[in-house]
Design an enzyme around this catalytic site. Structure first.
Site, PDB file in Angstrom:
ATOM      1  N   ARG A  18      69.367  87.373 -21.189  1.00  0.00           N
ATOM      2  CA  ARG A  18      68.422  86.889 -21.850  1.00  0.00           C
ATOM      3  C   ARG A  18      67.131  87.273 -22.013  1.00  0.00           C
ATOM      4  O   ARG A  18      66.525  87.955 -21.131  1.00  0.00           O
ATOM      5  CB  ARG A  18      68.335  85.334 -21.944  1.00  0.00           C
ATOM      6  N   HIS A  56      28.630  80.603 -24.404  1.00  0.00           N
ATOM      7  CA  HIS A  56      28.183  79.374 -25.065  1.00  0.00           C
ATOM      8  C   HIS A  56      28.013  78.001 -24.290  1.00  0.00           C
ATOM      9  O   HIS A  56      27.050  77.409 -24.325  1.00  0.00           O
ATOM     10  CB  HIS A  56      28.785  79.275 -26.357  1.00  0.00           C
ATOM     11  N   THR A 113      77.091  74.431 -18.096  1.00  0.00           N
ATOM     12  CA  THR A 113      78.111  75.356 -17.659  1.00  0.00           C
ATOM     13  C   THR A 113      79.198  74.968 -16.488  1.00  0.00           C
ATOM     14  O   THR A 113      78.674  73.971 -15.745  1.00  0.00           O
ATOM     15  CB  THR A 113      77.414  76.567 -17.078  1.00  0.00           C
TER      16      THR A 113
END
Length: 847
Positions: free
Chosen positions: A294, A805, A120
């Site tokens: 955004r 597990h 920008t």
């Protein structure tokens, strides 16, 4: 139709991403929202970018990015493109400067924001705009932008660049605003950061911004930063830094009323786009201008709820040791398998415990159970429940039961025949399924699978089955509690569970040692596995190859339905990708002598018996020792008889899943051949009922499948929380302990002992490179990781509980283990020496 090289912001909206990129499309949409002021401007479209790129040599992927950028910056802008830009600039009059901003087509998307990845330029005079447009085009190839695209799976050729040119606003204050808390995920909060002058001072980290949290139109938190610098437009173009007078440095950049007005503006923008937004704004006079919006891509989604009330959700993945995102077919199968209603968010499943915790009795029971199995989840849940009024209380007794109705564990006799009978039922049922499903196709197949899931549920949630492993767990908890009280022995049950019978998961790891015994005597086979692309057929052509192939196939017949993340039916199984096992087999060949499996099991059995003898002798020496020893012996027998079966119901479920999957993939192949689907794995992105409709109608929605693929890619980047609220707040919980040495990492002790060794951080089973004495550090371990356990000396995981597990197998193999260690895979460097305190639950970082 001639190409349009320039489009005004008032001519584009969210549907214009292909033409003007994500930033331009969102800015165009913002101009259509009442009360939202956007600086006027236009977009130089992707058509202009493609016109220029067509005139320059195609970028060489191997070339340095800097060279690619220079080529684009030096390329001549075609006359008609330059004329279109000049005409658009001419509408603004003299003395106007501009913000020239990149807007890529892969930018500001719901799945990837690309924030700050392209360039920008601010306060650009009109005469310099063309040059800066070229620089924006070139910024598509900055190192950071290229890396970001690759990490997000976006090919370089798929991204195109537009450029937004807007009238430059000369602000008194600027900043960012999030319409949800970007750290906690709380959707009720609007977070505002503000600085003097242009926002570059904030994004560049030059100053400490003022920070505000607004909730319900009220500022609920504020921090005023000391702002020593401001960035302002420079008279000749560009920007310059300005020192702020010391007397003004602590003055807020915004008034309270402006902060609240800004938050209201954020909510309006959020409502338009339908999801929380990351917004850049600036204040000129008393006018608030929005210069970008955004989506916030890092927030974990919230399960859908129609009642508008507060809800609390617990992660299923943290209990099942599978926190990865699941595809839609996998989610729907798991939801059809379990009797508990499960909410869905971010490709994961959650249990809504709101009704249970609303009743005092249900709340206490759940907190006790969860706190025992996973203290972090327990603490996170308590954090939510301690908030006054968050969950409306219900009458006591209104909570659903925690355990299935039926006899208590103590009513079950300690008889090995109970386990043998339950396993035989599973095996007979699976054999019958395999024969019955073979001839089925079309809707008959889908109908059968749906009906057979009831048989799976019957076996998985059988009352006697539940009694067996709950009885073992209760006995283990009894041993831990009483032997610590009587003898000062912590976690006494851990060494007593080594080498127990009927543990199908630990047997799987030892059986792969036997496979290595078949391969080890043949150097050509070992060399083939080390260097060639694995194929059972090719391997069988070498000396010793037929025997090795037969050994691997026999192992796959017994265990090939397993894989990493096996509760997701869509995951590739070992039988489908046997090459996944090659690194583990090679490790076993290198690191163990022949007969290691039998020796390992027998050593564990002897160690457990020796520990039992020691404990009983110490108990007999106590007052009333004979009675204490007698009761302890009963509990030990109960644990050793029943704890191995803890692994079998899941093994039976995964075996059944694999049979379903094979049949459904055959049906998918028929759908591909008839043109209904493009690929067989399209079925993974359909829920079961949707797949049923596709089979019935012969029609599939390709756009739905494509959208689901993209959503899954996005979900895979997110980390699920242990506890999630309906406000979107993700809560991880904390250990509230004072017994952990400074600098050590706290966790949950699940397998007793202390071990020191080299940490091997492994995130993918297929890339494991372990040597004896190494300590495995990973995010989580499901049964598929068990073959690695035979080679390691200890275990550290980020996710886990007392009876998950990894904990069960670590205890059976006699490995000190600490689980639920937050951030273990990043806090512990691969190769670093660590000390695992499996009895006390922490990990020390050594040299």
């Amino acid at each position: 139709m001639p190409e349009q090289y320039v489009l005004g912001l008032d001519e584009v909206d969210e549907t214009s991403i292909d033409a003007v990129g994500g930033k331009g499309a969102h800015l165009g949409a913002l101009t259509r929202i009442d009360g939202v002021r956007v600086p006027s401007g236009f977009c130089v479209t992707t058509a202009a970018f493609q016109r220029v790129m067509a005139a320059v040599p195609a970028p060489d992927p191997a070339a340095p990015n800097a060279r690619i950028r220079r080529t684009i910056e030096d390329a001549a802008i075609p006359d008609d493109v330059a004329a279109a830009i000049a005409t658009a600039l001419g509408r603004f009059g003299a003395q106007v400067t501009f913000a020239v901003r990149s807007s890529a087509t892969a930018e500001d998307l719901p799945s990837a924001s690309f924030a700050g990845q392209q360039d920008t330029y601010l306060n650009v005079p009109a005469a310099e705009v063309l040059r800066h447009v070229s620089r924006c085009w070139a910024s598509l190839f900055t190192d950071r932008a290229v890396l970001y695209r690759r990490r997000n799976g976006i090919p370089d050729g798929a991204a195109r660049m537009a450029v937004v040119v807007q009238r430059m606003v000369l602000p008194e204050a600027s900043g960012v605003m999030f319409t949800a808390d970007p750290v906690t995920g709380d959707r009720r909060s609007v977070c505002v950061e503000a600085v003097n002058g242009l926002g570059e001072a904030l994004v560049s980290g030059l100053v400490n911004a003022d920070s505000y949290t607004v909730r319900g139109g009220t500022i609920v938190a504020r921090t005023i930063g000391v702002k020593r610098l401001a960035v302002d437009p420079a008279p000749a173009g560009g920007t310059s830094q300005r020192a702020i007078d010391p007397a003004e440095q602590a003055r807020p950049a915004l008034g309270d009323a402006q902060v609240v007005r800004l938050a209201e503006l954020g909510r309006r923008i959020e409502a338009h786009f339908g999801r929380p937004q990351d917004i850049e704004w600036c204040l000129a006079g008393d006018d608030l201008h929005v210069v970008q919006s955004r989506p916030i891509t890092t927030l974990f989604p919230i399960p859908e709820s129609a009642d508008g009330a507060n809800h609390v959700y617990l992660s299923v993945g943290h209990q099942q040791m599978m926190t990865d995102a699941m595809k839609p077919l996998g989610l729907s199968f798991w939801q059809m398998t379990t009797p508990a209603p499960m909410a869905e968010a971010g490709g994961r499943l959650f249990v809504d415990v709101t009704a249970r915790v609303a009743a005092p009795a249900g709340r206490a029971a759940l907190l006790e159970m969860i706190g025992r199995s996973d203290p972090l989840t327990g603490d996170a849940l308590r954090t939510v429940l301690d908030r006054d009024g968050y969950i409306a209380p219900a009458p006591d007794g209104a909570a659903p039961p925690l355990l299935p109705a039926g006899a208590t564990p103590e009513e079950l006799p300690t008889d090995p025949a109970v386990v043998v009978d339950l396993i035989a039922q599973h095996q007979a049922s699976i054999a019958e399924l395999r024969e019955t499903i073979r001839p089925l196709s079309g809707t008959a197949l889908l109908d059968f699978v749906q009906a057979d899931l009831q048989e799976l549920r019957r076996l998985l949630f059988d009352r006697r089955s539940h009694q067996v492993f709950m009885s073992a767990m209760e006995a283990a908890w009894w041993l831990n509690e009483h032997l610590e009280t009587w003898l000062g022995e912590k976690n006494a049950s851990d060494p007593l569970t080594q080498s127990v019978p009927h543990n199908v998961t630990s047997e799987m790891g030892l059986a792969l040692l036997d496979v290595a015994d078949v391969i080890r005597p043949h150097p050509d086979l070992v060399a083939y596995l080390e260097h060639a692309e694995f194929s059972l057929e090719d391997m069988a052509k070498l000396p010793g190859g037929p025997e090795a192939r037969d050994a691997i196939e026999a192992w796959l017949d017994m265990y090939g339905m397993r894989c990493a993340g096996e509760i997701d039916i869509t995951r590739p199984r070992w039988s489908e990708e046997p090459a996944t096992l090659v690194p583990v087999i090679l490790g076993n060949v290198r690191n163990f002598a022949p007969g290691a499996a039998a020796r390992r099991f027998e050593e564990g059995r002897r160690d457990a018996l020796a520990k039992e003898h020691e404990l009983l002798e110490r108990l007999r020496a106590l007052p009333d020792g004979a009675a204490k020893a007698g009761e302890t012996k009963q509990k030990i027998d109960r644990v050793r008889t029943f704890i191995g079966y803890r692994e079998y119901p899941k093994y039976g479920m995964v075996s059944r899943y694999f049979i379903y999957k094979q049949a459904l993939l055959e049906e998918a192949g028929r759908l591909v051949r008839s043109g209904v689907l493009r690929d067989r794995d399209d079925i993974y992105f359909l829920r079961f009922d949707e797949l049923h409709d596709v089979v019935r109608t012969g029609h599939a929605d390709a756009s739905l499948i494509d959208r689901r693929r993209e959503e899954f890619r996005s979900y895979a980047t997110l980390t699920p929380p242990r506890v999630l609220t309906s406000d979107g707040e993700a809560i991880t919980g904390a250990y509230r302990r004072d017994d952990v040495p400074a600098g050590a990492l706290a966790g949950l002790p699940v397998s007793a002992g202390v071990v020191e060794g080299r940490a091997r951080v492994v995130l993918d089973l297929a890339h494991a490179d372990l040597e004896p004495g190494d300590i495995l550090v990973t995010a989580y371990t499901d049964p598929s990781w068990t073959p690695l356990f035979v080679a390691i000396a200890g275990l550290v995981t980020e996710v886990g509980g007392q009876m998950t597990h990894g904990a069960v197998i670590a205890r059976e193999y006699g490995l000190p283990a600490v689980v639920a260690v937050v951030g273990a895979t990043t806090a512990i460097e691969d190769g670093r020496r660590i000390r695992v305190h499996g009895t006390d639950g922490y990990v020390e970082l050594l040299s």
